[in-house]
Design an enzyme around this catalytic site. Structure first.
Site, short mmCIF file in Angstrom:
data_model
loop_
_atom_site.label_atom_id
_atom_site.label_comp_id
_atom_site.label_asym_id
_atom_site.label_seq_id
_atom_site.Cartn_x
_atom_site.Cartn_y
_atom_site.Cartn_z
N TYR A 142 20.24 -11.25 9.72
CA TYR A 142 20.40 -10.33 11.20
C TYR A 142 21.16 -10.82 11.71
O TYR A 142 21.97 -10.34 12.64
CB TYR A 142 19.32 -9.93 11.54
CG TYR A 142 18.04 -8.63 10.30
CD1 TYR A 142 18.63 -8.87 9.32
CD2 TYR A 142 16.83 -8.61 10.78
CE1 TYR A 142 18.04 -8.26 8.39
CE2 TYR A 142 16.21 -7.70 10.15
CZ TYR A 142 17.20 -7.24 8.48
OH TYR A 142 15.67 -6.72 8.02
N LYS A 192 12.57 -17.22 -1.49
CA LYS A 192 13.23 -17.25 -2.32
C LYS A 192 14.16 -18.46 -2.33
O LYS A 192 15.83 -18.91 -2.88
CB LYS A 192 14.34 -15.69 -2.19
CG LYS A 192 15.01 -15.87 -3.18
CD LYS A 192 14.26 -15.10 -4.27
CE LYS A 192 14.48 -14.21 -5.43
NZ LYS A 192 13.92 -14.16 -6.00
N ASP A 224 9.67 -11.54 -3.42
CA ASP A 224 8.87 -10.82 -5.09
C ASP A 224 8.16 -10.55 -5.16
O ASP A 224 7.46 -9.81 -4.74
CB ASP A 224 10.39 -10.66 -5.94
CG ASP A 224 10.26 -12.27 -6.39
OD1 ASP A 224 10.21 -13.21 -5.65
OD2 ASP A 224 11.64 -12.16 -7.49
N ASP A 248 10.75 -8.25 7.96
CA ASP A 248 11.03 -6.78 8.14
C ASP A 248 10.34 -5.70 6.86
O ASP A 248 9.80 -5.05 7.18
CB ASP A 248 12.50 -6.93 7.63
CG ASP A 248 12.43 -5.32 8.45
OD1 ASP A 248 12.03 -4.51 9.08
OD2 ASP A 248 13.98 -4.96 9.10
N ASP A 252 6.56 -3.93 6.85
CA ASP A 252 6.85 -2.77 6.88
C ASP A 252 5.55 -1.95 5.18
O ASP A 252 5.50 -1.20 5.51
CB ASP A 252 8.13 -1.50 6.55
CG ASP A 252 8.00 -1.15 7.67
OD1 ASP A 252 8.08 -1.77 8.54
OD2 ASP A 252 9.28 -0.09 7.72
#
Ligand SMILES: NC(=O)c1ccc[n+]([C@@H]2O[C@H](COP(=O)([O-])OP(=O)(O)OC[C@H]3O[C@@H](n4cnc5c(N)ncnc54)[C@H](O)[C@@H]3O)[C@@H](O)[C@H]2O)c1
Length: 361
Positions: A142, A192, A224, A248, A252
């Site tokens: 980001y 990852k 994942d 992030d 959620d």
């Protein structure tokens, strides 16, 4: 009597409605424990753009630095939804996080027996869920540069950059391991590493940090697989530590377990003092919910639980924090529900739910 300076940033939509319930609860805490909470209020987000032409005034940042903590409602206003616009309400949050060095985002995910029916998952899968996600907040994709788009020979093209430095990873790892040492002593580092170099650096530093905390167990899980475990086996986690973007998305997803975004608190912390407390910004994880704003339908529990986190992590008032958390648990156990988690009734209004918690302090 101890006095604390708290900056209130209610923001847009349902932000002011839920923030008012947090203030109500703090007044009860002050009556019961004899502390003085001094509030200063600052417009942020859409309301600040309307008044000052910017989502966060420089003066607000200065005032924030002089306070003990910030209680932040939510920002977001459909009038400023144009992604190409130069001023957007969400800039208030990014400026506060960046300007105050708040690099660690804490999101606890807990299911209480009394609200297990609000979860979309099977009760036997979610019963006993109690973990915390620690998300790196000021680095990663980001913030990495270059970040731009251009017209290439093949048509439109764009680039984002995922970038992490050793100190950025080290400091978030230490936050995670310190939290784990006060919990069930298990850290899950999510990356990852089978694809990304930043993740291989992340994993390496996680291992180096673990060597300094011999009583903590460290496991590595690919992002994942973690997304799958969160809904399939949420009770396996204690402390999850991960990068900005993965955190992030995963937080959620984790919010769904509790049945409503309105139930979930969060904290953004910077460097901590020796005693483990530090300056922080506390906010529910939901947004400004324009679809229900002004109707008294917002669930204030996420905001009230964020206030409990503030009492604990910034003001060093653990007993008071536990009192607020118990008052929420009691209210829910007594069947007090707002519409988002009510199963067979219309539900309480935001104010009634705030009263229900405050009266149990
Ligand atoms: N930290 C923040 O301030 C923050 C976070 C997320 C989104 N936003 C902004 O909020 C605006 C709306 O975004 P969105 O609709 O995607 O997300 P949202 O969280 O505002 O709402 C999503 C859904 O959840 C419901 N909801 C949210 N909070 C609730 C609560 N406390 N009680 C009951 N129901 C609740 C809403 O009614 C809506 O149906 C956008 O402008 C977005 O940019 C801000």
């Amino acid at each position: 009597m101890t006095a604390f300076n708290i900056m209130l940033a209610p923001g847009d939509g349902i932000g002011p409605e839920v923030t008012a319930q947090a203030v109500k609860v703090l007044h009860k805490v002050s009556d019961r424990f004899g502390h003085r909470f001094q509030f200063t209020e600052e417009p942020v987000g859409g309301v600040a753009i309307e008044r000052y032409g910017t989502a966060l005034r420089e003066e607000a940042l200065r005032r924030a630095k002089g306070s003990d903590a910030i209680l932040f409602g939510a920002v977001g206003d459909p009038r400023y939804d144009d992604p190409t616009g130069t001023v957007r309400p969400e800039q208030a949050l990014l400026k506060l996080r960046g300007g105050l060095g708040l690099f660690a985002n804490l999101r606890p995910v807990r299911i209480s027996e009394s609200t297990i029916d609000a979860s979309p998952l099977k009760p036997e899968k979610v019963a006993g869920t109690d973990f915390i996600v620690i998300r790196e907040l000021t680095g990663g994709i980001y913030f990495g540069r270059p970040q731009r788009r251009w017209l290439s020979e093949d048509g439109r093209a764009a680039v984002d950059t995922m970038h992490y430095t050793e100190p950025e990873v080290q400091r978030i790892m230490h936050v995670a391991f310190r939290f784990a040492s006060q919990r069930r002593k298990r850290v899950t580092s999510v990356d990852k590493a089978n694809v990304l170099d930043t993740s291989r650096l992340w994993r390496e530093i996680a291992e180096e940090t673990a060597a300094q905390y011999p009583d903590i167990t460290l496991e590595h899980v690919l992002v994942d697989a973690c997304a799958m475990h969160i809904v399939n086996q949420p009770t396996r986690f204690d402390v999850i530590v991960t990068t900005n973007m993965f955190g992030d998305i995963l937080t959620d997803e984790a919010a769904v377990i509790a049945g409503s975004l309105g139930m979930m608190p969060s904290a953004c912390l910077g460097d901590l003092r020796e005693d483990g407390t530090g300056f922080g910004l506390y906010e529910p994880i939901h947004g400004s919910a324009p679809d229900i704003a002004g109707q008294g339908r917002a669930n204030p529990v996420g905001m009230i639980l964020s206030t409990a986190m503030m009492l604990r992590h910034s003001l060093g008032l653990s007993r008071e924090a536990e009192t607020v958390e118990s008052a929420v648990a009691l209210a829910l156990a007594d069947g007090c529900r707002t519409a988002d988690i009510a199963t067979d009734t219309q539900g309480l209004t935001t104010w009634q739910m705030g009263d229900a918690v405050a009266s149990r302090i």
